[in-house]
Design a protein around this motif. Structure first.
Motif: not given
Length: 375
Positions: A256-275
């Motif tokens: 149960s969560g805010d989909r937009l904020e969870l999308h922001r969360l995992f986008t940030n973490l995965i893009s950091n891993a790539i960067k």
């Protein structure tokens, strides 16, 4: 009336002895202070909840609820908008004043009180109150200014992004190869700046209490596949492989969560891993975890855990302790503003979850996000 009547403030006197209340009230009203009284801890807390004051004079030993408990509740449970100093009033034969100070009281005075000492301590704590109120007001004004500034900055950045896109698409005429190269660089820089402004705006929304989350069922496996699809173009130039490893034996991958904020969360973490990974892979694992809370009779909570592991250079141990604090930049040459991981932590905490990092230099990093299946 005394010559020091220039002082003002609303003071709550809490004491179960009518004589003590009368004495203190008389002294303070002579100085021009506005005095309210409460005969016990329960009444004091009710008054503070309805109308916060500038200072609490609190008898330490009272029946029903003593001053220790009142102090603990004021500091721990009431979540008042402004700080209220607490002056403990204690008898000479009460040695454990330190306990009250540890619970959050600011000062103490022993009975029988003297006029000069009482007034001096009251003035001192009211000065503390005013200085803290001024500090909080400056902080609020600064946050409001930054929030307005970042919001206003988005408008020209978004407009610039649209114009640069039109240039790249050739809608405004044919560009020479040199101009095309320059436009690409400008567009990339503009997108980076817009991303930083958006992150800063989100951070201040959280900190100002203006962030409203829309909770709904979110399928994390579907969300992660979506994020990976969006970020794969960033990994391709480096030859990085993004692996998705989902535990499909789990009963559910829905939180149960805010989909937009969870999308922001995992986008940030995965893009950091790539960067921060020059070669190798980024591995994303989704699995269920059962955590039994203490005491043993407490409810057992099911968690979904997302692990984002990379094969980058790793994070020094000294930086890991402060990694999720605001404006904490890493030592890496391409470290950003220091807000992305702080915002990630705020998003996770708003979902009643946790985020930790395990990393070793030369061996990569693993960011672990745990979110409760049921809230």
């Amino acid at each position: 009336m005394s010559s020091q009547t220039s002082h003002s403030g609303n003071i709550l006197v809490v004491d179960d002895s009518p004589d003590n209340v009368f004495l203190i009230k008389t002294i303070l009203e002579e100085e021009g202070y506005i005095i309210n009284t409460a005969e016990n801890g329960f009444s004091a807390l009710a008054q503070l909840q309805a109308l916060p004051c500038d200072l609490v004079l609190l008898d330490l030993m009272m029946p029903g609820m003593d001053g220790y408990e009142v102090t603990r509740r004021i500091r721990g449970e009431m979540q008042l908008q402004q700080y209220i100093p607490i002056l403990l009033i204690t008898a000479h034969d009460t040695p454990n004043v330190a306990r009250g100070l540890d619970l959050g009281a600011d000062d103490f005075i022993r009975k029988p009180v003297t006029v000069d000492e009482l007034l001096a301590r009251v003035r001192s704590l009211l000065r503390l109150k005013r200085s803290m109120d001024e500090r909080d007001e400056i902080a609020r004004q600064r946050e409001d200014f930054v929030s307005r500034l970042t919001h206003d900055l988005r408008t020209p950045l978004v407009a610039a992004d649209r114009m640069l896109t039109l240039f790249q698409q050739g809608a405004l005429g044919t560009l020479s190869p040199q101009m095309q190269e320059a436009i690409v660089i400008m567009a990339r820089s503009n997108i980076n700046l817009l991303s930083m402004v958006n992150t800063l705006l989100e951070v201040y929304r959280f900190e100002a209490g203006r962030k409203t989350l829309a909770f709904q069922p979110v399928d994390l496996s579907q969300l992660l596949q979506e994020v990976v699809g969006e970020l794969t173009p960033l990994a391709q130039p480096k030859g990085l492989i993004i692996n998705l490893d989902f535990d499909y034996t789990a009963d559910s991958s829905t939180v149960s969560g805010d989909r937009l904020e969870l999308h922001r969360l995992f986008t940030n973490l995965i893009s950091n891993a790539i960067k921060f990974t020059e070669s190798g892979s980024v591995n994303i694992r989704l699995k269920n975890q059962i955590s039994s809370q203490s005491p043993p009779t407490a409810k057992i909570t099911d968690y979904i855990t997302v692990e984002i592991a990379d094969t980058g250079r790793g994070i020094p141990a000294a930086e890991q302790a402060t990694l999720f604090e605001r404006f904490r930049q890493g030592s890496h040459k391409i470290s950003g503003s220091g807000l992305g991981l702080y915002l990630s932590r705020r998003i996770v905490e708003a979902h009643h979850g946790s985020i930790v990092v395990n990393s070793e230099l030369g061996k990569g990093s693993i960011f672990i996000v745990s979110l409760p299946i049921k809230q």
